[in-house]
Design a protein around this motif. Structure first.
Motif, PDB file in Angstrom:
ATOM      1  N   ILE A  56      -0.488 -15.528 -21.382  1.00  0.00           N
ATOM      2  CA  ILE A  56      -0.167 -16.251 -20.146  1.00  0.00           C
ATOM      3  C   ILE A  56       1.097 -15.636 -19.558  1.00  0.00           C
ATOM      4  N   LEU A  57       1.063 -15.348 -18.273  1.00  0.00           N
ATOM      5  CA  LEU A  57       2.228 -14.743 -17.632  1.00  0.00           C
ATOM      6  C   LEU A  57       3.383 -15.736 -17.550  1.00  0.00           C
ATOM      7  N   THR A  58       4.572 -15.253 -17.823  1.00  0.00           N
ATOM      8  CA  THR A  58       5.781 -16.038 -17.568  1.00  0.00           C
ATOM      9  C   THR A  58       6.069 -16.013 -16.063  1.00  0.00           C
ATOM     10  N   ASP A  59       7.097 -16.742 -15.648  1.00  0.00           N
ATOM     11  CA  ASP A  59       7.487 -16.704 -14.232  1.00  0.00           C
ATOM     12  C   ASP A  59       7.853 -15.288 -13.815  1.00  0.00           C
ATOM     13  N   GLU A  60       8.558 -14.568 -14.714  1.00  0.00           N
ATOM     14  CA  GLU A  60       8.919 -13.185 -14.422  1.00  0.00           C
ATOM     15  C   GLU A  60       7.665 -12.304 -14.364  1.00  0.00           C
ATOM     16  N   GLY A  61       6.711 -12.615 -15.233  1.00  0.00           N
ATOM     17  CA  GLY A  61       5.453 -11.876 -15.211  1.00  0.00           C
ATOM     18  C   GLY A  61       4.676 -12.099 -13.929  1.00  0.00           C
ATOM     19  N   MET A  62       4.698 -13.344 -13.427  1.00  0.00           N
ATOM     20  CA  MET A  62       4.014 -13.648 -12.167  1.00  0.00           C
ATOM     21  C   MET A  62       4.649 -12.869 -11.012  1.00  0.00           C
ATOM     22  N   LEU A  63       5.986 -12.783 -11.009  1.00  0.00           N
ATOM     23  CA  LEU A  63       6.672 -12.032  -9.960  1.00  0.00           C
ATOM     24  C   LEU A  63       6.316 -10.551 -10.040  1.00  0.00           C
ATOM     25  N   LEU A  64       6.332 -10.010 -11.267  1.00  0.00           N
ATOM     26  CA  LEU A  64       5.992  -8.596 -11.420  1.00  0.00           C
ATOM     27  C   LEU A  64       4.549  -8.333 -10.992  1.00  0.00           C
ATOM     28  N   ARG A  65       3.654  -9.261 -11.311  1.00  0.00           N
ATOM     29  CA  ARG A  65       2.254  -9.077 -10.907  1.00  0.00           C
ATOM     30  C   ARG A  65       2.142  -8.964  -9.389  1.00  0.00           C
ATOM     31  N   LYS A  66       2.835  -9.836  -8.674  1.00  0.00           N
ATOM     32  CA  LYS A  66       2.785  -9.801  -7.221  1.00  0.00           C
ATOM     33  C   LYS A  66       3.330  -8.479  -6.681  1.00  0.00           C
ATOM     34  N   ARG A  67       4.483  -8.065  -7.190  1.00  0.00           N
ATOM     35  CA  ARG A  67       5.102  -6.823  -6.705  1.00  0.00           C
ATOM     36  C   ARG A  67       4.289  -5.599  -7.143  1.00  0.00           C
ATOM     37  N   ALA A  68       3.761  -5.616  -8.354  1.00  0.00           N
ATOM     38  CA  ALA A  68       2.983  -4.482  -8.847  1.00  0.00           C
ATOM     39  C   ALA A  68       1.709  -4.309  -8.025  1.00  0.00           C
ATOM     40  N   GLU A  69       1.074  -5.416  -7.640  1.00  0.00           N
ATOM     41  CA  GLU A  69      -0.124  -5.327  -6.801  1.00  0.00           C
ATOM     42  C   GLU A  69       0.206  -4.680  -5.468  1.00  0.00           C
ATOM     43  N   GLN A  70       1.352  -5.052  -4.893  1.00  0.00           N
ATOM     44  CA  GLN A  70       1.758  -4.458  -3.615  1.00  0.00           C
ATOM     45  C   GLN A  70       2.029  -2.962  -3.774  1.00  0.00           C
ATOM     46  N   ILE A  71       2.710  -2.587  -4.857  1.00  0.00           N
ATOM     47  CA  ILE A  71       3.027  -1.176  -5.087  1.00  0.00           C
ATOM     48  C   ILE A  71       1.758  -0.362  -5.295  1.00  0.00           C
ATOM     49  N   VAL A  72       0.873  -0.843  -6.144  1.00  0.00           N
ATOM     50  CA  VAL A  72      -0.365  -0.122  -6.433  1.00  0.00           C
ATOM     51  C   VAL A  72      -1.240  -0.026  -5.183  1.00  0.00           C
ATOM     52  N   ASN A  73      -1.330  -1.119  -4.420  1.00  0.00           N
ATOM     53  CA  ASN A  73      -2.120  -1.079  -3.184  1.00  0.00           C
ATOM     54  C   ASN A  73      -1.557  -0.070  -2.201  1.00  0.00           C
ATOM     55  N   MET A  74      -0.221  -0.006  -2.111  1.00  0.00           N
ATOM     56  CA  MET A  74       0.415   0.933  -1.196  1.00  0.00           C
ATOM     57  C   MET A  74       0.148   2.380  -1.624  1.00  0.00           C
ATOM     58  N   VAL A  75       0.253   2.649  -2.915  1.00  0.00           N
ATOM     59  CA  VAL A  75      -0.009   4.006  -3.416  1.00  0.00           C
ATOM     60  C   VAL A  75      -1.465   4.392  -3.183  1.00  0.00           C
ATOM     61  N   ASP A  76      -2.391   3.469  -3.463  1.00  0.00           N
ATOM     62  CA  ASP A  76      -3.810   3.745  -3.238  1.00  0.00           C
ATOM     63  C   ASP A  76      -4.085   4.026  -1.768  1.00  0.00           C
ATOM     64  N   LYS A  77      -3.451   3.234  -0.898  1.00  0.00           N
ATOM     65  CA  LYS A  77      -3.617   3.430   0.547  1.00  0.00           C
ATOM     66  C   LYS A  77      -3.092   4.798   0.969  1.00  0.00           C
ATOM     67  N   LEU A  78      -1.928   5.195   0.437  1.00  0.00           N
ATOM     68  CA  LEU A  78      -1.335   6.481   0.778  1.00  0.00           C
ATOM     69  C   LEU A  78      -2.224   7.630   0.308  1.00  0.00           C
ATOM     70  N   GLU A  79      -2.767   7.504  -0.894  1.00  0.00           N
ATOM     71  CA  GLU A  79      -3.641   8.561  -1.415  1.00  0.00           C
ATOM     72  C   GLU A  79      -4.891   8.710  -0.565  1.00  0.00           C
ATOM     73  N   ARG A  80      -5.447   7.579  -0.136  1.00  0.00           N
ATOM     74  CA  ARG A  80      -6.649   7.652   0.699  1.00  0.00           C
ATOM     75  C   ARG A  80      -6.340   8.265   2.058  1.00  0.00           C
ATOM     76  N   GLU A  81      -5.154   7.969   2.603  1.00  0.00           N
ATOM     77  CA  GLU A  81      -4.773   8.537   3.894  1.00  0.00           C
ATOM     78  C   GLU A  81      -4.644  10.057   3.812  1.00  0.00           C
ATOM     79  N   PHE A  82      -4.020  10.558   2.763  1.00  0.00           N
ATOM     80  CA  PHE A  82      -3.880  12.002   2.617  1.00  0.00           C
ATOM     81  C   PHE A  82      -5.221  12.649   2.310  1.00  0.00           C
ATOM     82  N   SER A  83      -6.041  11.946   1.551  1.00  0.00           N
ATOM     83  CA  SER A  83      -7.371  12.481   1.253  1.00  0.00           C
ATOM     84  C   SER A  83      -8.203  12.601   2.514  1.00  0.00           C
TER      85      SER A  83
END
Length: 309
Positions: A56-83
Motif C-alpha cells: 500500500i502506498l504511503t502518502d509520500e508514495g502517492m505523491l511520487l506516483r502522481k509526479r512519476a506519472e507526469q514525468i513518464v507521460n512527458m518523456v513518452d510524449k517527447l519521444e513520440r514527437e521526435f519520432s
C-alpha cells in the motif's frame, strides 16, 4: 533518479504487489525489491507499507506516483514527437476539456485531418478547468477547451463558434418539468446540484452568478460537481436539480430526465487555448492551422446568415 526506476515504481503501484510487478517486468523479485529500496533511500522517504500479500502506498508514495506519472507521460510524449519528425505528417495531439457539445466542432476538424493525415493520433483528457489548465501548464496537453467563465490571461486562444446553453436537468416527473423555461424564482429553496467552476466568484465577471443576481446567495446548493455524469445519477435518484449546460445528459424519450433552458436565456462561450510561446509538434501545428481555417469559415457563414436575415 532514473526514469527506468520510476517506471518500475509505477508498475509496482499499479500491480499492488512485488510479485505481480516482477512478473510483468520480467525481473526477479530480489532485483525489483532492491531497486525500490534504493529509490526510498535516495528520496529519504518510505514509499510503501508492505504486507505478506500486497503493498500500500504511503502518502509520500502517492505523491511520487502522481509526479512519476507526469514525468513518464512527458518523456513518452517527447519521444513520440521526435519520432514523428521522421515521417511526413504523423504524431500525437493532446486535447483536454470539460463536457461540452462544442466538442463536435473539434470532431469535425479531426475528421477532415484524418482524410489526409491518417497517421496523426488524438488523445482526449476530460476534466474541469483546473484539471485542464494544470496539465496545459505542465506541457502534458497541447490544447485545452475552456468554458466561460475562465481565466484566459495566461494563454493564446481562439473562440469556438458554438455556445453552450444553460438550463436545468430534472426528472420528468418533477413539478418543474411542465414548464418550457426555468426562471431564477423557480429554483429558490429547491435542492440544486451545480458546477463548481460555474459558481466560483473569484473571477471579475461571472455571467452565471450574475444571472441569478441577489438570489444567488439564497440558492440551496446541496451538491457540486466538476463533470456531469455522476451528478446526473444523483438527479435520477431525486437528490436535486442539476443546473448545467444542454446536450450533455441523455434526455431522450427513453431517459428519466429532461432539460429545460433558463429564462432569460444564458449562454457560455468556449475557447480553444494553448500556452503562450508554445512550440508545437508537426501534428499539433497541423491541427491548429486546420482549426483556425475551419473556425474562420464557420464565423463567415454565421455572419452571412445574419445578413440574410
Amino acid at each position: 533518479m532514473e526514469l527506468r526506476v520510476l517506471r518500475y515504481f509505477l508498475t509496482v503501484a499499479r500491480e499492488g504487489s512485488i510479485t505481480g510487478a516482477a512478473d510483468f517486468l520480467h525481473l526477479t523479485q530480489p532485483t525489483l525489491s532492491r531497486q525500490l529500496k534504493d529509490l526510498e533511500q535516495e528520496l529519504g522517504k518510505k514509499l510503501f507499507n508492505r504486507s505478506s500479500h500486497n503493498i500500500i502506498l504511503t502518502d509520500e508514495g502517492m505523491l511520487l506516483r502522481k509526479r512519476a506519472e507526469q514525468i513518464v507521460n512527458m518523456v513518452d510524449k517527447l519521444e513520440r514527437e521526435f519520432s514523428s519528425m521522421e515521417e511526413i505528417v504523423s504524431g500525437d495531439v493532446y486535447i483536454g476539456g470539460g463536457e461540452t457539445y462544442a466538442m463536435k466542432q473539434i470532431a469535425h476538424v479531426v475528421k477532415e485531418l484524418q482524410l489526409n493525415y491518417p497517421k496523426i493520433r488524438y488523445h482526449l483528457f476530460s476534466g474541469n478547468e483546473d484539471d485542464v489548465t494544470e496539465r496545459l501548464d505542465k506541457g502534458l496537453l497541447d490544447f485545452g477547451i475552456l468554458i466561460d467563465p475562465a481565466d484566459l490571461s495566461k494563454y493564446n486562444y481562439i473562440n469556438i463558434p458554438e455556445k453552450d446553453v444553460w438550463g436545468v436537468v430534472m426528472r420528468k416527473d418533477s413539478p418543474l418539468a411542465v414548464k418550457d423555461t426555468i426562471q431564477a424564482a423557480d429554483l429558490l429553496h429547491l435542492p440544486l446540484i451545480c458546477s463548481r467552476q460555474a459558481i466560483q466568484q473569484t473571477l471579475s465577471k461571472n455571467e452565471f452568478v450574475d444571472w441569478f443576481g441577489e438570489d444567488f446567495e439564497k440558492l440551496n446548493i446541496v451538491t457540486t460537481y466538476n463533470l456531469l455524469y455522476n451528478a446526473a445519477i444523483l438527479v435520477e435518484e431525486g437528490i436535486g436539480y442539476a443546473v448545467t449546460i444542454d446536450k450533455i445528459v441523455n434526455t431522450s424519450s427513453e431517459s428519466k430526465l429532461c432539460f429545460r433552458p433558463l429564462k432569460p436565456r444564458l449562454e457560455s462561450g468556449l475557447n480553444l487555448v494553448w500556452r503562450k510561446h508554445q512550440v508545437f509538434s508537426v501534428a499539433a501545428d497541423m491541427f491548429l492551422n486546420e482549426i483556425k481555417e475551419s473556425f474562420s469559415n464557420l464565423s463567415l457563414d454565421a455572419q452571412e446568415e445574419v445578413q440574410r436575415r
